[in-house]
Design an enzyme around this catalytic site. Structure first.
Site, PDB file in Angstrom:
ATOM      1  N   HIS A 169      59.391  20.907 -48.194  1.00  0.00           N
ATOM      2  CA  HIS A 169      58.634  21.654 -47.194  1.00  0.00           C
ATOM      3  C   HIS A 169      58.492  20.800 -45.938  1.00  0.00           C
ATOM      4  O   HIS A 169      58.377  19.562 -46.029  1.00  0.00           O
ATOM      5  CB  HIS A 169      57.222  21.989 -47.687  1.00  0.00           C
ATOM      6  N   CYS A 267      48.923  20.353 -48.208  1.00  0.00           N
ATOM      7  CA  CYS A 267      49.270  21.442 -49.125  1.00  0.00           C
ATOM      8  C   CYS A 267      48.031  22.200 -49.590  1.00  0.00           C
ATOM      9  O   CYS A 267      48.086  23.406 -49.814  1.00  0.00           O
ATOM     10  CB  CYS A 267      50.019  20.897 -50.340  1.00  0.00           C
TER      11      CYS A 267
END
Length: 274
Positions: A169, A267
């Site tokens: 990511h 996150c």
């Protein structure tokens, strides 16, 4: 220099890790036989929430759902810019049900939610800089989603290709230090990106703080900044020193239990931008 950095109050959306576990493998950090200490994970998560609140930030929470162990990673649920919500469509089928619960939270809070047609994993791959969206692709979010994001928000979207699966990511390889017009800047790990993407970042951010692989592997790039304070993994010691040298105030918060699933501070943190 530190005194010249001005924090901006943020509003964050989070999800308690009540059901956190590593039950499947969808990135190189995850191993299904890994033991997760849920009590420790909850203690670490609460420490992060207290740190946000102690620095003046507002925190809202989504109720966790049994059977969705990665729902704690709220950043992947959407990207919110100007009060508009672009939702998620996860690459992994195990995570797709999370979108329904986050969408419901946003709708109950009075937001309209755009459902993406292409695979898109929220702030995991879509980073608002205050000027445009930096958008990651290569492992999860697709380029088709980048085009969809640009049409939805009407802001330029700059596609960046990730090449190292450890940094699956964008928010594991890059974060925004300051999203104000006057101080806009980022931190990133160059080798996580393709050569062309590195050139793009170097042109856009000639004064960026560059991180090492050790910084990145310690989840130092999965950080949250309010423009002055940087909530950062304590394992990223060298990066914290460089940030201090640039006038930022590192706020170490240990989320090491979440590293077992490939996640960290960012996150676990979705920013709601009104």
């Amino acid at each position: 220099m530190t005194d010249s950095r001005v924090p901006r109050r943020r509003r964050f959306l989070v999800c308690e890790p009540r059901h956190f576990a590593v039950q499947y493998a969808i990135n190189p950090w995850m191993h299904p036989d890994t033991h997760v200490d849920v009590d420790l994970a909850q203690d670490q998560w609460r420490t992060l929430i207290r740190a946000y609140e102690a620095h003046g930030h507002d925190v809202a929470a989504v109720e966790p759902v049994p059977g969705l162990p990665d729902m704690v990673f709220a950043a992947n649920s959407a990207v919110v810019v100007g009060g508009r919500v672009f939702g998620s469509l996860f690459h992994a089928p195990q995570r797709r049900p999370e979108s329904t619960h986050y969408d419901l939270w946003f709708k109950t809070a009075g937001y309209d939610v755009h459902r993406p047609a292409a695979v898109c994993e929220g702030e995991g791959d879509l980073v608002w800089t205050g000027r445009y969206v930096l958008a990651g692709t290569g492992f999860r979010t697709t380029r088709e989603a980048h085009r969809e994001v640009q049409e939805f928000f009407g802001h330029p979207v700059i596609s960046l290709t990730l090449v190292d699966p450890h940094f699956y990511h964008l928010d594991t390889a890059l974060f925004v230090l300051d999203d104000s017009e006057s101080g806009n800047n980022i931190v990133y790990y160059p080798e996580a990106f393709s050569p062309g993407s590195r050139e793009v970042l170097a042109r856009l951010y000639p004064d960026a703080v560059l991180a090492t692989r050790d910084d990145a592997m310690a989840f130092g790039l999965n950080s949250v900044s309010d423009g002055r304070h940087v909530f950062i993994a304590p394992q990223a010691e060298a990066l914290a020193v460089r940030l201090d040298d640039h006038g930022y105030v590192p706020v170490p918060v240990d989320l090491s239990e979440f590293h077992k699933a490939g996640g960290g501070i960012k996150c676990c943190t979705q920013e709601i931008r009104s």
